[in-house]
Design an enzyme around this catalytic site. Sequence first.
Site, PDB file in Angstrom:
ATOM      1  N   GLU A 144    -117.433 -25.492 -92.151  1.00 57.47           N
ATOM      2  CA  GLU A 144    -117.184 -27.194 -91.752  1.00 57.47           C
ATOM      3  C   GLU A 144    -115.853 -27.515 -92.435  1.00 57.47           C
ATOM      4  OE1 GLU A 144    -116.425 -30.134 -91.685  1.00 57.47           O
ATOM      5  OE2 GLU A 144    -118.390 -31.373 -92.218  1.00 57.47           O
ATOM      6  N   GLU A 153    -107.187 -30.217 -91.067  1.00 51.86           N
ATOM      7  CA  GLU A 153    -107.331 -29.782 -92.703  1.00 51.86           C
ATOM      8  C   GLU A 153    -107.188 -28.306 -92.620  1.00 51.86           C
ATOM      9  OE1 GLU A 153    -111.282 -31.037 -93.856  1.00 51.86           O
ATOM     10  OE2 GLU A 153    -110.965 -33.010 -93.563  1.00 51.86           O
TER      11      GLU A 153
END
Length: 637
Positions: A144, A153
Amino acid sequence: MKVFCGRANPTTGSVEWLEEDEHYDYHQEIARSSYADMLHDKDRNIKYYQGIRAAVSRVKDRGQKALVLDIGTGTGLLSMMAVTAGADYCYAIEVFKPMADAAVKIVEKNGFSDKIKIINKHSTEVTMGPDGDMPCRANILITELFDTELIGEGALPSYEHAHRHLVQENCEAVPHRATVYAQLVESRRMWSWNKLFPIPVHTSCGEQVIVPPLELERCPGAPSVYDIQLNQVSSADFTVLSDVLPMFSVDFSKQVSSSAACHSRQFEPVASGRAQVVLSWWDIEMDPEGKIKCSMAPFWAHSDPEELQWRDHWMQCVYFLPQEEPVVQGSSISLVAHHDDYCVWYSLQRTSPEKDRRVYPARPVCDCQAHLLWNRPRFGEINDQDRTDQYIQALRTVFTVESSAASYRLMKKISLLLGEPFFTTSLLPWHNLYFWYVRTAVDQHLGPGAVVMPQTASLHAVVVEFRDLWRIRSPCGDCEGFDVHIMDDMIKRALDFRESKEAEPHPLWEYPCRCLSEPQQILTFDFRQPVPPHLIHAEGSIELRRPGRSHGAVLWMEYHLTPDNTINTGLLKSAEDKVGDCCWNPHCKQAVYFFTMADPRAPLGGPQTVSYTVDFHPHTGDITMDFSLSDTLDDGQ
């Protein structure tokens, strides 16, 4: 152990050295993190659990042991799901040490310590072999690593490294695939977040127009995404120019590349207009068949709008084209999505790149500096004509008075000190009181009877019930059958630190809420006088007029240019009906003081008053506050 931390005070402008706990930054990150929001994301959790069960079953059906690599484990939730689904062992990687320590405790609390190993490293630092962090490669990859932009990210480099060094070829992956979607629109409102519009000014000589600098108009802007709750943008604020276009997909079960790439989709516009903005979102499929899907689509593009899951850790993206371009309904054109390892941007091409084989446009670079200095709401604020008109009206009153005092023109002293006030360093509404400190610093240069504008400012508050925002500060307790109370306690301890107790900034136009009280003025600040040496103190109570759950108090500033002209950065419309829906200034962030981490879903009713104490500390520029709920209950409680 205590350490000294240097901090630029956004209100006074001075650099202060404060004694802090050695883990101070950790506590701030935990207190303001999205962990609670993710744990409350029921749709995400269920879909991950379903995908994990299916992946483990596929491996077991092949007669293999299920060895899981969980990158970015956080609380260890997904690893615990994997073991519960039958995985033989999980290697759970978490680079943030406080979070990794919490994951160890959570895993132990739930009885999985013998099957889950928490590795406090970045995934690219994990070693393989008999003496390494992992004895062999995993055959199930669970991650995730996504943000609103999907890749912001560092998901692509992390996947790329994992496939090369940590997992088996053609491993199972949860999620299995991600697809990025885009929709081209025309929107004056959203375009106002990217460009400056001409400003009309009515004068005695007729209407004059202030035109933005040419270099700003030509600037392609910054490629940074503007992530917002797109469901809160009215459909009247944009015109759809294209259908929803699937732009590109990433298969996480195979080798992933972090190299720069572009993906073109040819389409025929569904309406004529000026192409300005690309709205974008993604979905993730947890299984190879695509039967288990978690979508970030806004309501108008969602397959089941009634089951739309609210979340704040994943929202939707607004991208701005380098320049607006006219498009004609039915006339074919190509939308191109470009990305590097961390960033996505879009461009339009009149012919398909596959046909003309042109070099794809480089990542846009701001050359006017404005996009580097101002955030998107700041552009919108400058383009707000109603706000501009308040300044024009206020200045008219000043220059009407000044015209009769010709002597001022000959004076070297300042006769008018004007500010918005707006400062790029400001995070909370009252940080713009820096204007007061600047005004105090130039006090000796102000002439007799000099006009200071704004003349005064006031701090206001209202008690609200949030539709959804309460989730980001709410304890979770149990999540899909796993005990995560340790995470709740960790967040609570972080919130007990000094700065974490303060209000936090949120653009509340994106987060619907109801006013349970009438707005109340708390403090006033007189800019016509220098900053006083003494504390400015206020205490009192706010009466709740509507039933509901008191999630917190919202605070904002109002700047009074003159007694008749006010710039309001908060509640624009008082809710006078029983519903109490709030309407907020869309260009400013308001401050939210969450009352408690107690269950915000408790029965309606509750306290009838909220007591407060608020202090302005002139030496530091800080505003400290405390709100407390009374124990008085409704008659029916």
